[in-house]
Write an enzyme that holds these catalytic residues in place. Structure first.
Site, short mmCIF file in Angstrom:
data_model
loop_
_atom_site.label_atom_id
_atom_site.label_comp_id
_atom_site.label_asym_id
_atom_site.label_seq_id
_atom_site.Cartn_x
_atom_site.Cartn_y
_atom_site.Cartn_z
N CYS A 1 0.85 -0.99 0.05
CA CYS A 1 0.03 0.08 -0.07
C CYS A 1 0.86 1.26 0.09
O CYS A 1 1.98 1.34 0.09
CB CYS A 1 -0.90 -0.10 1.23
SG CYS A 1 -1.89 -1.40 1.52
N ARG B 1 1.20 1.70 -6.03
CA ARG B 1 1.36 0.57 -4.91
C ARG B 1 0.28 -0.12 -4.50
O ARG B 1 0.32 -0.73 -3.74
CB ARG B 1 2.01 1.27 -3.94
CG ARG B 1 3.35 2.05 -4.05
CD ARG B 1 3.99 2.78 -2.71
NE ARG B 1 4.27 1.57 -1.72
CZ ARG B 1 5.23 0.96 -1.38
NH1 ARG B 1 6.33 1.09 -2.40
NH2 ARG B 1 5.38 0.00 -0.45
N TRP C 1 -3.76 -1.80 -1.38
CA TRP C 1 -3.85 -3.11 -2.26
C TRP C 1 -4.13 -4.03 -1.13
O TRP C 1 -3.31 -4.30 -0.09
CB TRP C 1 -2.22 -3.38 -2.52
CG TRP C 1 -2.20 -4.48 -3.53
CD1 TRP C 1 -2.33 -4.53 -4.85
CD2 TRP C 1 -1.82 -5.65 -3.13
NE1 TRP C 1 -2.47 -5.76 -5.54
CE2 TRP C 1 -1.89 -6.60 -4.41
CE3 TRP C 1 -1.44 -6.40 -2.13
CZ2 TRP C 1 -1.69 -8.00 -4.32
CZ3 TRP C 1 -0.98 -7.85 -2.03
CH2 TRP C 1 -1.31 -8.65 -3.01
N ASN D 1 1.11 -0.17 5.97
CA ASN D 1 1.39 -0.98 4.86
C ASN D 1 2.08 -2.21 5.41
O ASN D 1 2.89 -2.11 6.22
CB ASN D 1 2.16 -0.15 3.97
CG ASN D 1 2.90 -1.21 3.16
OD1 ASN D 1 2.56 -2.11 2.53
ND2 ASN D 1 4.21 -0.78 2.50
N GLY D 2 1.59 -3.35 5.15
CA GLY D 2 2.38 -4.56 5.67
C GLY D 2 1.20 -5.69 5.88
O GLY D 2 -0.10 -5.40 5.53
N GLU E 1 10.77 -12.94 -19.53
CA GLU E 1 10.59 -11.55 -19.13
C GLU E 1 9.57 -10.91 -20.42
O GLU E 1 8.56 -10.29 -19.93
CB GLU E 1 11.54 -10.70 -19.41
CG GLU E 1 11.38 -9.25 -19.38
CD GLU E 1 10.66 -8.72 -17.71
OE1 GLU E 1 10.53 -7.63 -17.42
OE2 GLU E 1 10.88 -9.57 -16.97
N LYS F 1 5.85 -9.84 -19.24
CA LYS F 1 5.22 -8.37 -19.76
C LYS F 1 3.71 -8.61 -20.30
O LYS F 1 2.93 -7.81 -19.96
CB LYS F 1 6.16 -7.93 -20.45
CG LYS F 1 7.30 -7.30 -19.98
CD LYS F 1 6.93 -5.99 -19.03
CE LYS F 1 7.71 -5.85 -17.92
NZ LYS F 1 7.83 -6.82 -16.91
N GLU G 1 1.18 -9.76 -17.59
CA GLU G 1 0.90 -8.67 -16.33
C GLU G 1 -0.16 -7.74 -16.99
O GLU G 1 -0.72 -7.25 -16.10
CB GLU G 1 1.85 -8.51 -15.75
CG GLU G 1 2.97 -7.77 -16.43
CD GLU G 1 4.13 -7.48 -15.76
OE1 GLU G 1 4.10 -7.63 -14.15
OE2 GLU G 1 5.22 -7.25 -16.05
N HIS H 1 8.12 -31.48 -25.92
CA HIS H 1 8.03 -32.34 -24.83
C HIS H 1 6.70 -32.07 -24.01
O HIS H 1 6.59 -32.01 -22.83
CB HIS H 1 9.22 -32.25 -23.96
CG HIS H 1 10.25 -32.80 -24.71
ND1 HIS H 1 10.83 -34.14 -24.77
CD2 HIS H 1 11.55 -32.28 -25.15
CE1 HIS H 1 12.04 -34.48 -25.27
NE2 HIS H 1 12.35 -33.22 -25.63
N LYS I 1 3.15 -2.55 -7.33
CA LYS I 1 4.70 -1.99 -7.87
C LYS I 1 5.72 -2.74 -7.05
O LYS I 1 6.51 -3.55 -7.58
CB LYS I 1 4.88 -0.50 -8.09
CG LYS I 1 6.23 -0.18 -8.53
CD LYS I 1 6.36 -0.58 -9.87
CE LYS I 1 8.02 -0.20 -10.50
NZ LYS I 1 7.95 -0.57 -11.81
#
Length: 612
Positions: free
Chosen positions: A2, A27, A76, A102-103, A485, A489, A492, A508, A607
């Protein structure tokens, strides 16, 4: 994850807090809220579900909530669904204590049960409300003041937190506490600014203090006092932030992500220039001299998400160039297993924010095991930077979009230089090869700019696949690192299912998922593996796949296989990842835009992941 802001000064607090929250919305953006004090009155709390603009409208951009001291929060969700009830700030039953957090408080249920026995009532499903009421409980029971009450709370709870707390009896002060979650305090003439991250206060002051782990702060108007968990005063030196305030603005681009993609050449150039001096790579500020490098027998690289993909690219480069064995670990896995390092092992932790919870925990475990640690981070004074034995800063500047782009490229530049210096110190490459590679790597920013010139073609191609159901990225060696990567991208920010596979593994099992029209992106930048990956692309095409090829200029025969091809300039085989990722970032961006999605703030993501 957050975002927290606070202000204590002579100006109206609410507009300042809303502006700061806007800078921190990456955030978290499930809900938002403010608590503002107007003199001796109790704080007025205003909360809303959804994006920050709803809170701005509700408060008339802050004008409807007068007062010059306050705290704010953008959430968040962890404990409790996104709702106005669960939004911060939270208050004690009699509104004596108001706080944002935050946490994660891990033992909140146990504490909540205890407080209920003392007649506390709970209106939300959050762990934060429990912490607020625990502070209130100790404040009233022991009557030793806010610092004492907060210290007792810190000793009682388990988990991570950054807390900004207001007490009804202390109208001109904000109290702060921190364990494992980031919190900074900026001080200027008669004003104090509080935030989870630098961009929120950059326009107001560049002089900041970093609250240490298990520390408390008492923020007045233009002054701040710090305490350890034993309530003893702690002296701190301020840090001057060098970031350009304009770097945290969109600068005419529609989205931060596109702006930050265009800033990648500068981010890489600045990172290179910070470490290359007098035709040599200078790691002296990090403490990694040649004697230390020659002693290294093994390297562990830990990170999360994109940082782990930097690790895989580094693994290929370091092992081939420096002949040192490298093991890449997801930080969330490393912290929970018994690694068996050799003597003289170096553990490299990669994190943009320097606050990533799993990476920080991995760093601490490595230090407990006696392993030398190196942090590659983008934020000066962050927790990982402070706790590592050695620190190497990337020069990406503030990155606002949730999907990393320029920070990733700057991290690649940093690990390339480490690989080169390590190889030269260990005599795995000679002076001629070192000088050649130094010239090649310094040419990369200009080549990155060339890649960006092809963005209109990629935009056209992306529009054709905006409704894709599955996308596969394949490559071998370094190209597999690029594929991982690129796939991340895509998934997400576009919400399209995408996966990366080592190209040789397609047959396979994975190839059974390919059907008519499935997009397969084949990455073929490695000359010695080019034909093998191209062969795997042909296998996918024979099952109905539509092929996009990504290769270097000169490999024009790929157009006989691929339906659409993107070229990047040739460079050393060691450095292809930093060029090859840009077209894939652009592809993901344009697919997301075509789908009408929020590119900078994808659903369910934030983020900086500062909770486990």
């Amino acid at each position: 994850m957050c975002g927290i802001v606070g202000y204590n000064g002579m100006k109206q607090a609410a507009p300042i807090l809303l502006d700061g929250l806007e800078k921190l919305e990456y955030r978290g953006y499930d809900s938002a809220g403010l608590a503002i004090r107007d003199g001796e009155k109790k704080p007025e709390v205003v909360k809303s579900k959804g994006r920050l603009r709803i809170l701005s409208e509700k408060t008339n951009n802050g004008a409807a909530v007068p007062g010059n001291c306050g705290i704010g929060h953008t959430r968040w969700a962890t404990h409790g669904e996104p709702s106005e009830n669960n939004a911060h700030p939270h208050i004690s039953d009699d509104r004596c204590v108001t706080a944002v957090h935050n946490g994660i408080i891990e033992n909140y249920q146990e504490i909540r049960d205890k407080l209920k026995r003392h007649d506390y009532r709970f209106y939300s499903a959050t762990d934060t409300e429990t912490a607020v009421k625990l502070i209130d409980y100790y404040y009233k029971k022991y009557r030793q003041g806010p610092v004492d009450a907060i210290a007792r709370m810190m000793m009682r709870v388990r988990g991570s937190y950054a807390l900004a707390v207001m007490f009804d009896d202390y109208p001109d002060e904000i109290f702060l506490a921190r364990k494992d979650s980031p919190m900074i305090v900026g001080v200027t003439d008669g004003e104090t600014f509080i935030a989870s991250d630098v961009p929120a206060i950059l326009k107001h002051t560049r002089t900041v203090y970093y609250i240490g782990n298990m520390e408390i702060a008492r923020a007045g108007k233009g002054e701040v006092t710090f305490y350890n968990i034993d309530q003893e005063e702690v002296e701190k030196e301020p840090v001057t932030i060098e970031w350009d305030a304009e770097a945290a603005e969109k600068g005419g681009f529609e989205h931060f992500m596109m702006k930050e993609i265009h800033e990648e050449p500068r981010a890489v150039a600045d990172t290179l220039n910070s470490l290359i001096h007098n035709d040599d790579i200078d790691l002296s500020e990090s403490g990694l001299n040649d004697d230390v490098l020659r002693e290294i027998r093994q390297i562990y690289i830990v990170g999360c998400g994109s940082a782990s993909h930097v690790g895989y690219a580094a693994q290929y480069t370091i092992e081939e160039m420096a002949k040192v064995p490298v093991r890449v670990e997801l930080a969330s896995e490393y912290r929970y297993r018994s690694a068996l390092p050799l003597d003289n092992t170096l553990l490299i932790v990669i994190s943009q924010s320097g606050e990533t919870a799993d990476s920080l925990a991995a760093l601490r475990i490595a230090k407990e095991r006696g392993i030398r640690t190196l942090a590659i981070v983008n934020v000066i004074g962050s927790s990982i930077a402070r706790e590592a034995d050695h620190v190497l800063y990337t020069m990406a500047g503030p990155e606002i979009a949730v999907a990393t782009t320029k920070a990733y490229s700057a991290q690649l530049a940093a690990v390339y230089l480490i690989a080169m210096k390590l190889a030269f110190a260990r005599k795995a490459i000679d002076t001629e090869e070192f000088t050649h590679l130094l010239g090649v790597i310094q040419s990369i920013p200009d080549k990155m700019t060339r890649v960006l010139e092809d963005k209109e073609r990629i935009q056209w191609f992306a529009a054709k696949f905006s409704n894709a159901r599955d996308i596969f990225f394949i490559g071998r060696g370094m190209d597999y690192a690029i594929a991982m990567e690129g796939s991340l991208k895509m998934k997400e920010i576009s919400y399209i299912h995408s996966e990366a596979y080592a190209a040789g593994e397609m047959k396979h099992g994975t190839i059974s998922l390919v059907e008519d029209g499935t997009l397969v992106v084949g990455i073929c930048t490695q000359q010695d593996l080019y034909e093998k990956t191209r062969s795997n692309m042909v296998e996918a095409k024979s099952r109905g796949a539509y092929l996009m090829g990504l290769t270097t200029y000169g490999n024009y025969a790929i157009e006989d296989t691929a339906d659409f091809t993107v070229y990047i300039p040739r460079t050393s085989r060691y450095f292809d990842a930093v060029l090859g990722i840009i077209p894939l970032q652009l592809l993901a961006y344009y697919v997301s835009v075509s789908r009408g999605l929020d590119v900078d703030k994808p659903r369910n993501l934030a983020k900086s992941v500062t909770v486990e």
